[in-house]
Design a protein around this motif. Structure first.
Motif, PDB file in Angstrom:
ATOM      1  N   HIS A  54     127.443  57.108  71.232  1.00 22.76           N
ATOM      2  CA  HIS A  54     127.890  57.070  69.841  1.00 22.76           C
ATOM      3  C   HIS A  54     127.251  58.199  69.027  1.00 22.76           C
ATOM      4  O   HIS A  54     127.928  58.862  68.240  1.00 22.76           O
ATOM      5  CB  HIS A  54     127.554  55.719  69.218  1.00 22.76           C
ATOM      6  N   GLU A  55     125.969  58.405  69.223  1.00 21.59           N
ATOM      7  CA  GLU A  55     125.276  59.464  68.480  1.00 21.59           C
ATOM      8  C   GLU A  55     125.831  60.837  68.820  1.00 21.59           C
ATOM      9  O   GLU A  55     126.049  61.673  67.930  1.00 21.59           O
ATOM     10  CB  GLU A  55     123.775  59.402  68.790  1.00 21.59           C
ATOM     11  N   GLY A 100     135.921  54.531  72.990  1.00 25.21           N
ATOM     12  CA  GLY A 100     136.614  53.276  73.266  1.00 25.21           C
ATOM     13  C   GLY A 100     136.502  52.860  74.729  1.00 25.21           C
ATOM     14  O   GLY A 100     136.447  51.665  75.046  1.00 25.21           O
ATOM     15  N   VAL A 101     136.467  53.826  75.634  1.00 24.05           N
ATOM     16  CA  VAL A 101     136.280  53.531  77.061  1.00 24.05           C
ATOM     17  C   VAL A 101     134.931  52.868  77.283  1.00 24.05           C
ATOM     18  O   VAL A 101     134.802  51.927  78.078  1.00 24.05           O
ATOM     19  CB  VAL A 101     136.393  54.833  77.895  1.00 24.05           C
ATOM     20  N   VAL A 102     133.911  53.327  76.589  1.00 24.45           N
ATOM     21  CA  VAL A 102     132.575  52.739  76.701  1.00 24.45           C
ATOM     22  C   VAL A 102     132.585  51.300  76.208  1.00 24.45           C
ATOM     23  O   VAL A 102     132.044  50.391  76.854  1.00 24.45           O
ATOM     24  CB  VAL A 102     131.538  53.574  75.918  1.00 24.45           C
ATOM     25  N   ARG A 103     133.212  51.056  75.071  1.00 31.90           N
ATOM     26  CA  ARG A 103     133.259  49.706  74.503  1.00 31.90           C
ATOM     27  C   ARG A 103     134.072  48.751  75.370  1.00 31.90           C
ATOM     28  O   ARG A 103     133.697  47.602  75.586  1.00 31.90           O
ATOM     29  CB  ARG A 103     133.848  49.749  73.092  1.00 31.90           C
ATOM     30  N   VAL A 163     126.754  50.929  84.139  1.00 29.50           N
ATOM     31  CA  VAL A 163     126.889  52.171  83.373  1.00 29.50           C
ATOM     32  C   VAL A 163     127.454  53.319  84.216  1.00 29.50           C
ATOM     33  O   VAL A 163     128.339  54.045  83.739  1.00 29.50           O
ATOM     34  CB  VAL A 163     125.546  52.552  82.710  1.00 29.50           C
ATOM     35  N   PRO A 164     127.011  53.545  85.455  1.00 27.57           N
ATOM     36  CA  PRO A 164     127.599  54.639  86.237  1.00 27.57           C
ATOM     37  C   PRO A 164     129.113  54.502  86.408  1.00 27.57           C
ATOM     38  O   PRO A 164     129.824  55.513  86.450  1.00 27.57           O
ATOM     39  CB  PRO A 164     126.867  54.537  87.587  1.00 27.57           C
ATOM     40  N   GLU A 165     129.606  53.268  86.500  1.00 25.15           N
ATOM     41  CA  GLU A 165     131.049  53.065  86.608  1.00 25.15           C
ATOM     42  C   GLU A 165     131.736  53.399  85.287  1.00 25.15           C
ATOM     43  O   GLU A 165     132.860  53.912  85.272  1.00 25.15           O
ATOM     44  CB  GLU A 165     131.361  51.627  87.027  1.00 25.15           C
ATOM     45  N   ILE A 166     131.078  53.109  84.176  1.00 20.34           N
ATOM     46  CA  ILE A 166     131.637  53.483  82.862  1.00 20.34           C
ATOM     47  C   ILE A 166     131.737  55.007  82.763  1.00 20.34           C
ATOM     48  O   ILE A 166     132.734  55.549  82.272  1.00 20.34           O
ATOM     49  CB  ILE A 166     130.774  52.929  81.719  1.00 20.34           C
ATOM     50  N   PHE A 179     122.708  53.183  76.375  1.00 25.33           N
ATOM     51  CA  PHE A 179     123.729  54.164  76.774  1.00 25.33           C
ATOM     52  C   PHE A 179     124.821  54.271  75.711  1.00 25.33           C
ATOM     53  O   PHE A 179     125.187  55.375  75.277  1.00 25.33           O
ATOM     54  CB  PHE A 179     124.338  53.748  78.115  1.00 25.33           C
ATOM     55  N   ALA A 180     125.329  53.119  75.273  1.00 25.97           N
ATOM     56  CA  ALA A 180     126.400  53.115  74.273  1.00 25.97           C
ATOM     57  C   ALA A 180     125.937  53.743  72.960  1.00 25.97           C
ATOM     58  O   ALA A 180     126.701  54.453  72.298  1.00 25.97           O
ATOM     59  CB  ALA A 180     126.891  51.683  74.042  1.00 25.97           C
TER      60      ALA A 180
END
Length: 355
Positions: free
Chosen positions: A88-89, A113-116, A123-126, A83-84
């Motif tokens: 990024h891509e 930055g939120v993902v990191r 992942v759904p919460e991210i 996912f990250a």
């Protein structure tokens, strides 16, 4: 004032495989048609920025935040590392659409930055955190525009003549705009201004967008060709020049739509105050001077063919079509931000904004 909302967040009533969408006014269709686009593919989002369907540094940033969230939803069933990587891509892809506007990279980096920073979450919460962040970015821009408008209005007097170049109103931001914000806010309060709007060749943002916004808001606006700026200044009809900005270097040099530096040179000659208005997110302290700002080169056909029924130059004629130029800090009376008005020396006043 008839408020124009450029970017809205439109989740589908029923979630489909591709999730949510971003809805924008297609600025390439203005002023003759007000058309909305619903976007949820990376390629379409890239195209919207690259072809100026959405434009204006703050609006591009808002759009990019929503777009990254919309696209991230499509990856939310992947494990975190995948996912990250996908996020990024997509971030890098969208960031390559227009290299000069710093808001684009600023928002995309903030969203990534939120993902990191939330790697420990499912992942759904991210993805939900991404949603919260892009909405927050939009609200921050609304608040920013209001503050810039207040500071900018303090530089104007009832009855002033103002010259502007390109478009830095609600269509380019979230609400009032930056360079047009003080004019629209003052008009709401009963002040009267007369605005001279450069047509802003070759894409005519001043004609198609600025004059459209001001006319709809009840502002006394006169459209002029770019090469008429000198005569209206010489006639004494201009008390101040207000323009937007796409990137401000640490020394106060700034990039804005091509032709802005010429306006600044003329204003200096005629003794007219020249201001650029923009959020602190357009200030790049890692960029020492305007020489370090990458200038986007656009399709030469915009000069020869766009908006013409037939080409206005021979096919074999070469064209040079930079999207922006850099105005030297020595020509700038002040830089208006949501944190206040910066004055020379800009190497000091701009840095203080971040202390």
């Amino acid at each position: 004032m008839n408020e124009i909302r450029t970017v809205t967040h439109a989740e589908n009533v029923k979630l489909s495989e591709d999730g949510a969408s971003v809805v924008i006014i297609d600025q390439t269709q203005l002023p003759n048609r007000v058309e909305y686009l619903t976007l949820n593919r990376a390629e379409d989002c890239f195209d919207a920025i690259a072809t100026l369907k959405v434009r204006g540094a703050p609006a591009i940033g808002i759009f990019a935040g929503y777009a990254l969230y919309v696209l991230a939803r499509q990856f939310q069933n992947l494990p975190y590392e995948e996912f990250a990587q996908k996020v990024h891509e997509v971030k890098e892809y969208l960031n390559s659409s227009r290299p000069t506007a710093v808001n684009l990279s600023w928002v995309l980096n903030r969203m990534e930055g939120v993902v990191r920073d939330n790697a420990e979450l499912p992942v759904p919460e991210i993805v939900e955190r991404l949603h919260e962040e892009c909405v927050k970015i939009h609200q921050e821009d609304i608040n920013m525009c209001r503050k810039i408008s207040e500071y900018g209005l303090s530089l104007l007097h009832d009855g002033d003549g103002i010259l502007t170049h390109c478009n830095a109103g609600p269509l380019a931001t979230s609400r009032y705009g930056t360079a047009l914000g003080p004019i629209l806010l003052g008009t709401e309060r009963g002040m009267k201004f007369h605005v001279f709007a450069d047509e802003t060749r070759p894409l005519l943002q001043g004609a198609r967008l600025t004059s459209f916004e001001l006319q709809k808001a009840g502002v006394d606006v006169t459209l002029i060709c770019d090469n008429m700026a000198s005569i209206v200044m010489k006639n004494g009809w201009v008390n101040a020049c207000f323009v937007g900005c796409d990137r401000i270097a640490a020394n106060g040099d700034f990039a804005n739509k091509i032709g802005t530096s010429g306006v600044a040179i003329l204003a200096k000659y005629y003794g007219i105050p020249f201001y650029t208005l923009g959020p602190t997110s357009t200030i790049d302290l890692n960029c020492p001077t305007g020489e370090d700002i990458k200038i986007e080169l656009r399709d030469p056909e915009e000069i020869k063919e766009k908006f013409y029924r037939e080409p206005m130059a021979l096919k074999e004629v070469k064209c040079y079509n930079p999207a922006f130029d850099v105005t030297d800090h020595t020509l700038v009376t002040g830089i208006v931000t949501e944190k206040g008005i910066c004055r020379p020396p800009y190497t000091e006043s701009l840095r203080k904004l971040f202390e």
